[in-house]
Design a protein around this motif. Structure first.
Motif, PDB file in Angstrom:
ATOM      1  N   UNK A 154       0.827  -1.209   0.000  1.00 45.61           N
ATOM      2  CA  UNK A 154       0.000   0.000   0.000  1.00 45.61           C
ATOM      3  C   UNK A 154       0.861   1.259   0.000  1.00 45.61           C
ATOM      4  N   UNK A 155       1.849   1.333   0.879  1.00 45.14           N
ATOM      5  CA  UNK A 155       2.693   2.535   0.961  1.00 45.14           C
ATOM      6  C   UNK A 155       3.547   2.706  -0.288  1.00 45.14           C
ATOM      7  N   UNK A 156       4.101   1.625  -0.802  1.00 43.09           N
ATOM      8  CA  UNK A 156       4.916   1.712  -2.020  1.00 43.09           C
ATOM      9  C   UNK A 156       4.067   2.213  -3.185  1.00 43.09           C
ATOM     10  N   UNK A 157       2.855   1.682  -3.335  1.00 45.22           N
ATOM     11  CA  UNK A 157       1.968   2.099  -4.421  1.00 45.22           C
ATOM     12  C   UNK A 157       1.521   3.548  -4.213  1.00 45.22           C
ATOM     13  N   UNK A 158       1.158   3.904  -2.989  1.00 43.66           N
ATOM     14  CA  UNK A 158       0.684   5.261  -2.705  1.00 43.66           C
ATOM     15  C   UNK A 158       1.734   6.311  -3.057  1.00 43.66           C
ATOM     16  N   UNK A 159       2.988   6.082  -2.651  1.00 42.02           N
ATOM     17  CA  UNK A 159       4.043   7.059  -2.940  1.00 42.02           C
ATOM     18  C   UNK A 159       4.483   7.011  -4.401  1.00 42.02           C
ATOM     19  N   UNK A 160       4.211   5.920  -5.083  1.00 44.25           N
ATOM     20  CA  UNK A 160       4.499   5.862  -6.514  1.00 44.25           C
ATOM     21  C   UNK A 160       3.478   6.694  -7.289  1.00 44.25           C
ATOM     22  N   UNK A 161       2.273   6.772  -6.767  1.00 38.92           N
ATOM     23  CA  UNK A 161       1.195   7.489  -7.448  1.00 38.92           C
ATOM     24  C   UNK A 161       1.113   8.976  -7.085  1.00 38.92           C
ATOM     25  N   UNK A 162       1.485   9.320  -5.854  1.00 39.71           N
ATOM     26  CA  UNK A 162       1.347  10.710  -5.397  1.00 39.71           C
ATOM     27  C   UNK A 162       2.546  11.081  -4.528  1.00 39.71           C
ATOM     28  N   UNK A 163       3.062  12.284  -4.723  1.00 39.11           N
ATOM     29  CA  UNK A 163       4.251  12.737  -3.983  1.00 39.11           C
ATOM     30  C   UNK A 163       4.027  12.710  -2.479  1.00 39.11           C
ATOM     31  N   UNK A 164       2.793  12.969  -2.035  1.00 42.24           N
ATOM     32  CA  UNK A 164       2.505  12.976  -0.597  1.00 42.24           C
ATOM     33  C   UNK A 164       1.993  11.626  -0.097  1.00 42.24           C
ATOM     34  N   UNK A 165       1.811  10.662  -0.994  1.00 39.48           N
ATOM     35  CA  UNK A 165       1.359   9.324  -0.617  1.00 39.48           C
ATOM     36  C   UNK A 165      -0.072   9.256  -0.141  1.00 39.48           C
ATOM     37  N   UNK A 166      -0.843  10.306  -0.376  1.00 39.99           N
ATOM     38  CA  UNK A 166      -2.212  10.357   0.148  1.00 39.99           C
ATOM     39  C   UNK A 166      -3.234   9.942  -0.913  1.00 39.99           C
TER      40      UNK A 166
END
Length: 187
Positions: A154-166
């Motif tokens: 989840x965290x790896x995908x989130x930060x890959x998609x958005x600079x803030x990981x949100x």
């Protein structure tokens, strides 16, 4: 004993306490200077992947992997795909790098993974759905993964998609199991 010799001994005896106390440094108790040193890393989304690995205490720690060498960069890096377009590395490629596991230097720092190793033919498909959810289809079962393994993804995908990981990340496994979550970490 001669008068000169007595005077010299008297002066020397009187000088010893002055020499010992003459430093002027007062004794103090130990002073706390803060916690352990930290290293600040700069995440360049065009050149880096941010992968999350498990720490010895069970938490997650981000690790940066450079995909394209920046000007003046001298370390090793993950080769980008020939003919790849400028911009952030794909989320699919980032997840496959996570599944490849921690490198030797990461393991030496105590980082591990809760994820199974990537098998030949492992694929990942990522889609952005209306509403801002990132849907990720995995070619392995999700149900058997621990909470830590799902959080790594989840965290790896989130930060890959958005600079803030949100972003909300929905994982769907080969077994049909799915979960939705946010990263909740600010590295």
């Amino acid at each position: 004993m001669s008068r000169t010799r007595v005077t010299s001994l008297a002066v020397a005896a009187a000088s010893v306490p002055l020499l010992l106390a003459g430093c002027g440094i007062q004794e103090t108790d130990p002073i706390e200077a803060g916690g352990p040193a930290t290293v600040e890393a700069f995440y360049n989304r065009d050149d880096d992947m941010m992968l999350f690995f498990r720490t010895p205490d069970g938490g997650l720690n981000p690790v940066l992997r450079t995909v394209r060498p920046s000007a003046g960069f001298g370390g090793d890096y993950v080769e980008s795909d020939p003919g790849s377009t400028p911009g952030p590395p794909s989320t699919e490629k980032t997840v496959l790098a996570l599944l490849a596991g921690p490198r030797e230097v990461d393991r030496a720092a105590g980082l591990t993974t809760a994820l199974p190793p990537a098998r030949p033919g492992t694929t990942v498909t990522v889609k952005m759905t209306p509403g801002g959810t990132v849907t990720t289809d995995l070619s392995f079962p999700l149900k058997a993964l621990s909470a830590t393994a799902r959080r790594q993804l989840t965290c790896t995908i989130a930060y890959s998609q958005a600079a803030d990981g949100k972003v909300v990340v929905k994982l769907t496994g080969q077994d049909g199991a799915s979960s939705s979550d946010t990263c909740g970490l600010a590295p």
